[in-house]
Design an enzyme around this catalytic site. Structure first.
Site, PDB file in Angstrom:
ATOM      1  N   HIS A 108     -74.016 -38.415 -61.168  1.00 50.42           N
ATOM      2  CA  HIS A 108     -73.530 -37.856 -62.402  1.00 50.42           C
ATOM      3  C   HIS A 108     -74.313 -38.555 -63.570  1.00 50.42           C
ATOM      4  CE1 HIS A 108     -70.382 -36.540 -65.256  1.00 50.42           C
ATOM      5  NE2 HIS A 108     -70.595 -37.715 -65.938  1.00 50.42           N
ATOM      6  N   ASP A 144     -65.363 -37.216 -60.830  1.00 52.31           N
ATOM      7  CA  ASP A 144     -66.143 -38.354 -61.527  1.00 52.31           C
ATOM      8  C   ASP A 144     -65.562 -39.586 -61.315  1.00 52.31           C
ATOM      9  OD1 ASP A 144     -68.300 -36.337 -61.735  1.00 52.31           O
ATOM     10  OD2 ASP A 144     -67.722 -36.063 -63.874  1.00 52.31           O
TER      11      ASP A 144
HETATM   12  C1  GRF Z   1     -77.641 -33.473 -62.757  1.00 51.80           C
HETATM   13  O1  GRF Z   1     -77.901 -34.108 -64.112  1.00 51.80           O
HETATM   14  C2  GRF Z   1     -76.646 -34.131 -61.921  1.00 51.80           C
HETATM   15  O2  GRF Z   1     -76.424 -35.247 -62.289  1.00 51.80           O
HETATM   16  C3  GRF Z   1     -75.370 -33.047 -62.533  1.00 51.80           C
HETATM   17  O3  GRF Z   1     -75.773 -31.835 -62.544  1.00 51.80           O
HETATM   18  C4  GRF Z   1     -77.179 -31.865 -62.980  1.00 51.80           C
HETATM   19  C5  GRF Z   1     -77.650 -30.928 -61.811  1.00 51.80           C
HETATM   20  O4  GRF Z   1     -79.393 -30.813 -61.850  1.00 51.80           O
HETATM   21  N1  GRF Z   1     -74.115 -33.568 -61.657  1.00 51.80           N
HETATM   22  P1  GRF Z   1     -79.841 -30.372 -60.704  1.00 51.80           P
HETATM   23  O5  GRF Z   1     -79.192 -28.891 -60.329  1.00 51.80           O
HETATM   24  O6  GRF Z   1     -79.957 -31.265 -59.553  1.00 51.80           O
HETATM   25  O7  GRF Z   1     -81.411 -30.088 -61.209  1.00 51.80           O
END
Ligand code: GRF
Length: 223
Positions: A108, A144
């Site tokens: 997250h 979360d």
């Molecule tokens: C990331 O910022 C992750 O922390 C959040 O959603 C975003 C996903 O990005 N849960 P990606 O698909 O890994 O590029």
């Protein structure tokens, strides 16, 4: 060496998936992605899995229980030992979360428990914090929450907007997630209530100030 079998759940871009794929390309890395599941057929991450030769699946069923049943079947078939959520944007069925308790992790883009839920970078800017970052944690039913495995902090700059801050945090995510999966695969994590102890880990001996000029002042005072 038998590598830990990881199943990754995605909904979109898949840059964290890519970071895990890159880590697993090193045969010395103790985990490998054996399946990728997306709830959206258009998720870019599916193409990343395809390029890496990793089996991929789409479960587009909007019904939560149906999604959980189908995902469980695929994860079991692939003999998955750890589920990694990587930009997976659906609330999971509580039974699925319980079934994978302590064997499912999420990343997250905030220093949890600050700024859970949607738009954490926007929340960080609105709150005016000087540092934000990212968190890898075990997944629990409440979104979360869950025992925190590892965090990375990044500074917030005065002229940051949501995109700039997200980009800075994302670079940290791409380092943190492969680290957390490695620690899990090495069997070094021990969950004790809400805390996770990491065998052999050392916390950085640093104190970071933002703004950094405060550091220069301290150094000249000391001199
Ligand atoms: C990331 O910022 C992750 O922390 C959040 O959603 C975003 C996903 O990005 N849960 P990606 O698909 O890994 O590029």
């Amino acid at each position: 060496m038998a590598r830990l079998k990881v199943g990754v759940l995605i909904s979109g871009r898949g840059s964290n998936l890519q970071a895990l794929i890159a880590a697993g390309a090193d045969p010395a890395y103790p985990a490998e992605i054996v399946t990728v599941i997306s709830n959206r057929p258009e998720a870019q991450g599916l193409a990343r899995a395809a390029s890496a030769g990793i089996p991929r699946h789409v479960i587009a069923d909007p019904d939560r229980a149906a999604f959980a049943a189908a995902a469980n079947r695929l994860l079991r078939e692939a003999q998955v030992e750890l589920v990694a959520l990587a930009g997976f944007m659906r609330i999971l069925d509580p039974g699925f979360v319980e079934a994978w308790s302590d064997r499912m992790i999420n990343i997250h883009p905030s220093l949890l428990p600050a700024f859970p839920g949607l738009h954490p970078q926007r929340q960080a800017l609105a709150a005016g914090v000087k540092f934000s970052g990212c968190t890898v944690h075990f997944v629990r039913v409440a979104v979360d929450t869950g025992p925190i495995i590892a965090q990375a902090a990044v500074p917030v700059e005065d002229d940051d907007d949501e995109d700039r801050l997200a980009t800075r945090i994302l670079a940290a995510e791409h380092r943190l997630y492969p680290l957390a999966v490695r620690l899990y695969a090495e069997g070094r994590l021990r969950i004790d209530g809400n805390r996770v102890a990491i065998a052999g880990a050392v916390a950085p001996k640093i104190e970071v100030l933002n703004p950094a000029e405060a550091l220069a002042d301290l150094a000249s005072d000391a001199g």
